[in-house]
Design an enzyme around this catalytic site. Structure first.
Site, PDB file in Angstrom:
ATOM      1  N   ARG A 140       0.830  -1.194   0.000  1.00 16.97           N
ATOM      2  CA  ARG A 140       0.000   0.000   0.000  1.00 16.97           C
ATOM      3  C   ARG A 140       0.871   1.253   0.000  1.00 16.97           C
ATOM      4  O   ARG A 140       1.921   1.291   0.658  1.00 16.97           O
ATOM      5  CB  ARG A 140      -0.926   0.004   1.216  1.00 16.97           C
ATOM      6  CG  ARG A 140      -1.989  -1.098   1.164  1.00 16.97           C
ATOM      7  CD  ARG A 140      -2.973  -1.013   2.326  1.00 16.97           C
ATOM      8  NE  ARG A 140      -4.028  -2.008   2.180  1.00 16.97           N
ATOM      9  CZ  ARG A 140      -3.974  -3.247   2.665  1.00 16.97           C
ATOM     10  NH1 ARG A 140      -2.904  -3.638   3.341  1.00 16.97           N
ATOM     11  NH2 ARG A 140      -4.975  -4.097   2.472  1.00 16.97           N
ATOM     12  N   HIS A 181      -1.479   3.670  -5.964  1.00 11.76           N
ATOM     13  CA  HIS A 181      -2.149   2.427  -5.574  1.00 11.76           C
ATOM     14  C   HIS A 181      -2.219   1.447  -6.728  1.00 11.76           C
ATOM     15  O   HIS A 181      -2.397   0.239  -6.536  1.00 11.76           O
ATOM     16  CB  HIS A 181      -3.564   2.752  -5.076  1.00 11.76           C
ATOM     17  CG  HIS A 181      -4.162   1.675  -4.232  1.00 11.76           C
ATOM     18  ND1 HIS A 181      -4.796   0.580  -4.759  1.00 11.76           N
ATOM     19  CD2 HIS A 181      -4.222   1.520  -2.882  1.00 11.76           C
ATOM     20  CE1 HIS A 181      -5.234  -0.202  -3.788  1.00 11.76           C
ATOM     21  NE2 HIS A 181      -4.886   0.338  -2.636  1.00 11.76           N
ATOM     22  N   ARG A 238      -0.339  -2.024  -7.052  1.00 12.02           N
ATOM     23  CA  ARG A 238      -0.912  -3.239  -6.467  1.00 12.02           C
ATOM     24  C   ARG A 238      -1.787  -3.965  -7.482  1.00 12.02           C
ATOM     25  O   ARG A 238      -1.704  -5.189  -7.638  1.00 12.02           O
ATOM     26  CB  ARG A 238      -1.724  -2.890  -5.216  1.00 12.02           C
ATOM     27  CG  ARG A 238      -0.849  -2.464  -4.049  1.00 12.02           C
ATOM     28  CD  ARG A 238      -1.644  -1.850  -2.907  1.00 12.02           C
ATOM     29  NE  ARG A 238      -2.573  -2.750  -2.248  1.00 12.02           N
ATOM     30  CZ  ARG A 238      -2.241  -3.680  -1.364  1.00 12.02           C
ATOM     31  NH1 ARG A 238      -0.959  -3.867  -1.066  1.00 12.02           N
ATOM     32  NH2 ARG A 238      -3.154  -4.439  -0.788  1.00 12.02           N
ATOM     33  N   HIS A 255      -4.211  -8.913   2.006  1.00 11.70           N
ATOM     34  CA  HIS A 255      -5.666  -8.849   1.978  1.00 11.70           C
ATOM     35  C   HIS A 255      -6.230  -9.805   3.017  1.00 11.70           C
ATOM     36  O   HIS A 255      -5.705 -10.905   3.209  1.00 11.70           O
ATOM     37  CB  HIS A 255      -6.200  -9.227   0.601  1.00 11.70           C
ATOM     38  CG  HIS A 255      -6.069  -8.137  -0.402  1.00 11.70           C
ATOM     39  ND1 HIS A 255      -6.165  -8.343  -1.760  1.00 11.70           N
ATOM     40  CD2 HIS A 255      -5.843  -6.804  -0.246  1.00 11.70           C
ATOM     41  CE1 HIS A 255      -6.001  -7.199  -2.398  1.00 11.70           C
ATOM     42  NE2 HIS A 255      -5.817  -6.251  -1.496  1.00 11.70           N
ATOM     43  N   TYR A 307      -6.294 -16.752   9.874  1.00  8.10           N
ATOM     44  CA  TYR A 307      -5.534 -17.339   8.775  1.00  8.10           C
ATOM     45  C   TYR A 307      -4.049 -17.028   8.922  1.00  8.10           C
ATOM     46  O   TYR A 307      -3.659 -15.887   9.138  1.00  8.10           O
ATOM     47  CB  TYR A 307      -6.073 -16.756   7.468  1.00  8.10           C
ATOM     48  CG  TYR A 307      -5.372 -17.227   6.220  1.00  8.10           C
ATOM     49  CD1 TYR A 307      -5.388 -18.561   5.857  1.00  8.10           C
ATOM     50  CD2 TYR A 307      -4.719 -16.316   5.407  1.00  8.10           C
ATOM     51  CE1 TYR A 307      -4.770 -18.975   4.699  1.00  8.10           C
ATOM     52  CE2 TYR A 307      -4.100 -16.723   4.245  1.00  8.10           C
ATOM     53  CZ  TYR A 307      -4.120 -18.061   3.893  1.00  8.10           C
ATOM     54  OH  TYR A 307      -3.515 -18.459   2.752  1.00  8.10           O
TER      55      TYR A 307
END
Length: 412
Positions: free
Chosen positions: A243, A340, A343, A367, A377
């Protein structure tokens, strides 16, 4: 019977606690040592002597005090205790004031703000203060219907703020759900407006997605004649596809050139406040090309905190507009490429051109993972794969920079 002159001249002597002048029907005026003059009505209820405060003189005149006494006497005649009636009205009014939409919203904000980021908490309340409270803030929350709420949101639509209207439909829904939970209303009108607002036209961040044009972008960055720190910031954005805020606030203490790893603290990541406090840092493996760039820039900025400091002071990171303006200077417009956009460029081309594993890419992009595991996760399981991915991506960018014809799919 009292006269206005007697009321005006009434004073309490210094040696007494109070002095009273009677009117009629239990009404009297009481003077205190401080000079205050107050009306009271004396009556009996349930066999006990009681008195009802009617206000201060001269704010309440003699005539008004008599009218207030007569109203209280009517209640008394019906078997109602005037003092108890007044107390009930006070409690009701207090309850009603705490039941207004604004009161409920501010109460919810106070409860939730510690779990929200400071920016989100501030923006959440500011939107309501600007676009909702002026219209329905004073209304009892249980009296606000879907048509009333729709009128408020239509005002926002009319000035072209379609996305804000949708956001506030969701925000007001939070308020109504809290009001239901606290027993102040029975239903939430916000879901009834689903489909009633103009649709939001989503515009993706501009990004170069074609390999040939990406090669042109890379060559333009190589030949950038502006500040060398800005040039490296753009190249590192392409190589790491993190980012823009993380790139420009990158600190030297976060970088391990020997291990080729950039460790972004959890508090700097785009996460909830709880996740920022308790989450793991985000690991960004650095390709050989990225390490080389950082080694080149170290003599320029290595003595300070930030890898990419502002031009005016090393105590602050570079401006969020620096990369954007550099792209404009290289003739890449806002509609074609943004900070941005690096990305999106990586996410698209890694899949379409390098056939990379989407799960590994998503882990590298930091993400949030959907599904039952959610925030639990473990992205570290892909660290080995991500090291390979980042080097593969850097090598591919070198090929594009050299003008290689790599339009077709490339299988690893």
């Amino acid at each position: 019977m009292l006269t206005e002159i007697e009321c005006k001249n009434l004073r309490c002597p210094p040696d007494k606690k109070r002095v009273r002048l009677s009117d009629s029907g239990g009404l009297y005026l009481e003077a205190g040592p401080s000079g205050s003059l107050r009306w009271f009505w004396k009556y009996y209820f349930g066999g006990k002597e009681k008195r009802l405060a009617l206000g201060r003189y001269p704010t309440i005149s003699l005539k008004q005090a008599r009218l207030a006494r007569d109203e209280a006497r009517l209640l008394h005649a019906k078997g109602i205790d005037p003092a108890m009636k007044r107390q009930e009205e006070k409690l009701f009014n207090r309850h009603q004031s705490s039941n207004t939409f604004e009161a409920v919203a501010r109460e919810l904000h106070e409860i939730k703000r510690d779990g929200w980021s400071e920016k989100y908490a501030t923006r959440w309340l500011e939107r309501l203060e600007k676009d909702v409270f002026p219209w329905i803030g004073a209304m009892p929350v249980d009296k606000i219907t879907a048509p009333i709420l729709l009128q408020v949101l239509r005002r926002i639509e009319r000035r072209g703020a379609i996305e804000t209207a949708h956001t506030l439909r969701q925000t007001t829904g939070q308020v109504f759900r809290y009001a239901i939970a606290t027993g102040r209303c029975e239903r939430n009108p916000s879901p009834d407006l689903h489909g009633a607002l103009k649709p939001v036209t989503t515009k993706n961040m501009a990004a170069v997605l074609e390999p040939a044009r990406a090669g042109e972008l890379l060559r333009a960055m190589d030949g950038y004649t502006g500040q060398p720190v800005t040039r490296v910031a753009m190249l590192l954005s392409a190589l790491t596809f993190q980012r823009p805020g993380n790139v420009r606030m990158m600190e030297w203490e976060e970088v391990d050139l020997q291990d080729a790893m950039w460790t972004i603290p959890s508090v700097k990541m785009k996460r909830t406040k709880q996740e920022k406090l308790n989450g793991r840092p985000h690991l960004v493996p650095l390709a050989k090309q990225a390490v080389k760039l950082l080694q080149e820039i170290y003599p320029l900025t290595g003595g300070g905190k930030y890898v990419f400091p502002a031009l005016t002071t090393k105590a602050r990171p570079m401006s969020e507009n620096t990369v954007r303006l550099a792209l404009r200077r290289m003739s890449f417009s806002n509609e074609e490429m943004t900070a941005h956009g690096f990305r999106a460029m990586a996410r698209t081309m890694l899949v379409e051109q390098l056939d990379a594993n989407p799960d590994v890419i998503e882990a590298q992009l930091a993400h949030n993972k959907s599904g039952p595991l959610g925030a639990a996760y473990d992205r570290a399981q892909f660290l080995t794969q991500r090291r390979k991915l980042m080097q593969q991506w850097a090598d591919y960018l070198d090929e594009l920079r050299q003008g290689a014809q790599v339009i077709e799919f490339r299988k690893a």
